[in-house]
Every structure is written in C-alpha cells, then in structure tokens.
Design a protein around this motif. Sequence first.
Motif, PDB file in Angstrom:
ATOM      1  N   PRO A   2       0.817  -1.201   0.000  1.00 46.74           N
ATOM      2  CA  PRO A   2       0.000   0.000   0.000  1.00 46.74           C
ATOM      3  C   PRO A   2       0.857   1.259   0.000  1.00 46.74           C
ATOM      4  N   HIS A   3       0.258   2.340  -0.391  1.00 48.27           N
ATOM      5  CA  HIS A   3       0.961   3.618  -0.390  1.00 48.27           C
ATOM      6  C   HIS A   3       0.133   4.629   0.382  1.00 48.27           C
ATOM      7  N   ILE A   4       0.464   5.905   0.290  1.00 50.47           N
ATOM      8  CA  ILE A   4      -0.156   6.943   1.105  1.00 50.47           C
ATOM      9  C   ILE A   4      -1.684   6.899   1.059  1.00 50.47           C
ATOM     10  N   GLY A   5      -2.267   6.749  -0.093  1.00 48.45           N
ATOM     11  CA  GLY A   5      -3.718   6.794  -0.197  1.00 48.45           C
ATOM     12  C   GLY A   5      -4.403   5.452  -0.078  1.00 48.45           C
ATOM     13  N   CYS A   6      -3.684   4.415   0.318  1.00 52.02           N
ATOM     14  CA  CYS A   6      -4.259   3.084   0.246  1.00 52.02           C
ATOM     15  C   CYS A   6      -3.645   2.177   1.313  1.00 52.02           C
ATOM     16  N   SER A   7      -4.421   1.826   2.322  1.00 47.66           N
ATOM     17  CA  SER A   7      -3.902   0.949   3.376  1.00 47.66           C
ATOM     18  C   SER A   7      -4.021  -0.518   2.969  1.00 47.66           C
ATOM     19  N   SER A   8      -3.425  -1.373   3.754  1.00 50.31           N
ATOM     20  CA  SER A   8      -3.521  -2.807   3.478  1.00 50.31           C
ATOM     21  C   SER A   8      -4.963  -3.287   3.585  1.00 50.31           C
ATOM     22  N   GLU A   9      -5.751  -2.650   4.434  1.00 47.54           N
ATOM     23  CA  GLU A   9      -7.163  -3.015   4.581  1.00 47.54           C
ATOM     24  C   GLU A   9      -7.902  -2.912   3.251  1.00 47.54           C
ATOM     25  N   MET A  10      -7.551  -1.927   2.446  1.00 49.42           N
ATOM     26  CA  MET A  10      -8.221  -1.714   1.169  1.00 49.42           C
ATOM     27  C   MET A  10      -7.917  -2.827   0.166  1.00 49.42           C
ATOM     28  N   TRP A  11      -6.823  -3.566   0.370  1.00 51.58           N
ATOM     29  CA  TRP A  11      -6.410  -4.612  -0.558  1.00 51.58           C
ATOM     30  C   TRP A  11      -6.915  -5.993  -0.175  1.00 51.58           C
ATOM     31  N   LYS A  12      -7.557  -6.130   0.979  1.00 50.58           N
ATOM     32  CA  LYS A  12      -7.990  -7.462   1.426  1.00 50.58           C
ATOM     33  C   LYS A  12      -8.940  -8.133   0.450  1.00 50.58           C
ATOM     34  N   GLY A  13      -9.842  -7.383  -0.160  1.00 56.97           N
ATOM     35  CA  GLY A  13     -10.761  -7.972  -1.127  1.00 56.97           C
ATOM     36  C   GLY A  13     -10.047  -8.525  -2.342  1.00 56.97           C
ATOM     37  N   VAL A  14      -9.031  -7.811  -2.797  1.00 56.50           N
ATOM     38  CA  VAL A  14      -8.246  -8.260  -3.949  1.00 56.50           C
ATOM     39  C   VAL A  14      -7.377  -9.451  -3.553  1.00 56.50           C
ATOM     40  N   SER A  15      -6.756  -9.359  -2.393  1.00 54.49           N
ATOM     41  CA  SER A  15      -5.836 -10.429  -1.983  1.00 54.49           C
ATOM     42  C   SER A  15      -6.561 -11.747  -1.753  1.00 54.49           C
ATOM     43  N   ASN A  16      -7.812 -11.678  -1.345  1.00 59.66           N
ATOM     44  CA  ASN A  16      -8.580 -12.916  -1.134  1.00 59.66           C
ATOM     45  C   ASN A  16      -8.622 -13.773  -2.394  1.00 59.66           C
ATOM     46  N   ASN A  17      -8.679 -13.151  -3.554  1.00 58.99           N
ATOM     47  CA  ASN A  17      -8.704 -13.899  -4.814  1.00 58.99           C
ATOM     48  C   ASN A  17      -7.372 -14.584  -5.093  1.00 58.99           C
ATOM     49  N   TYR A  18      -6.281 -13.957  -4.713  1.00 61.68           N
ATOM     50  CA  TYR A  18      -4.950 -14.511  -4.986  1.00 61.68           C
ATOM     51  C   TYR A  18      -4.495 -15.516  -3.940  1.00 61.68           C
ATOM     52  N   GLU A  19      -5.071 -15.448  -2.749  1.00 62.01           N
ATOM     53  CA  GLU A  19      -4.659 -16.350  -1.670  1.00 62.01           C
ATOM     54  C   GLU A  19      -4.968 -17.812  -1.979  1.00 62.01           C
ATOM     55  N   LYS A  20      -5.856 -18.048  -2.905  1.00 62.44           N
ATOM     56  CA  LYS A  20      -6.216 -19.421  -3.257  1.00 62.44           C
ATOM     57  C   LYS A  20      -5.067 -20.155  -3.930  1.00 62.44           C
ATOM     58  N   THR A  21      -4.221 -19.411  -4.652  1.00 59.70           N
ATOM     59  CA  THR A  21      -3.131 -20.047  -5.399  1.00 59.70           C
ATOM     60  C   THR A  21      -1.763 -19.452  -5.108  1.00 59.70           C
ATOM     61  N   ASN A  22      -1.701 -18.419  -4.265  1.00 62.26           N
ATOM     62  CA  ASN A  22      -0.438 -17.724  -3.979  1.00 62.26           C
ATOM     63  C   ASN A  22      -0.351 -17.373  -2.502  1.00 62.26           C
ATOM     64  N   THR A  23       0.849 -17.109  -2.054  1.00 61.66           N
ATOM     65  CA  THR A  23       1.034 -16.557  -0.722  1.00 61.66           C
ATOM     66  C   THR A  23       0.973 -15.046  -0.855  1.00 61.66           C
TER      67      THR A  23
END
Length: 57
Positions: A2-23
């Motif tokens: 994440p950067h200044i305008g975007c916390s890790s919380e904002m990426w959780k929805g996106v990361s959920n899709n990648y967690e199925k096949t990636n760390t």
Amino acid sequence: MPHIGCSSEMWKGVSNNYEKTNTVYLADFPGFNGEKTIDALFKDAYVNEIQQFIKKE
C-alpha cells in the motif's frame, strides 16, 4: 504494498482472490494505517525491513 492513499485493509478484497493459489502478504509502511512513524532515514529503513522480510520468508 500500500501507499499513502491506500492501506492494506483496502487490498484485502483483492488479496482474497490470490490467496487461493499464492502466498499474499499485506504490509503497511510506518506512519500509515495506524503504524508508528519513524524519524529519520525512512527510505533506508523501509528497504532494510523489506529485504529482511524477503530473506526470512
């Protein structure tokens, strides 16, 4: 990362899709998303901490 305008919380929805096949690691830099700030040489500290994390993981 994440950067200044975007916390890790904002990426959780996106990361959920990648967690199925990636760390996935979500991180917040010091001073953002409630993380304690660091005073000096922040770029060097960021790079150092990221390098240590990569070596560990």
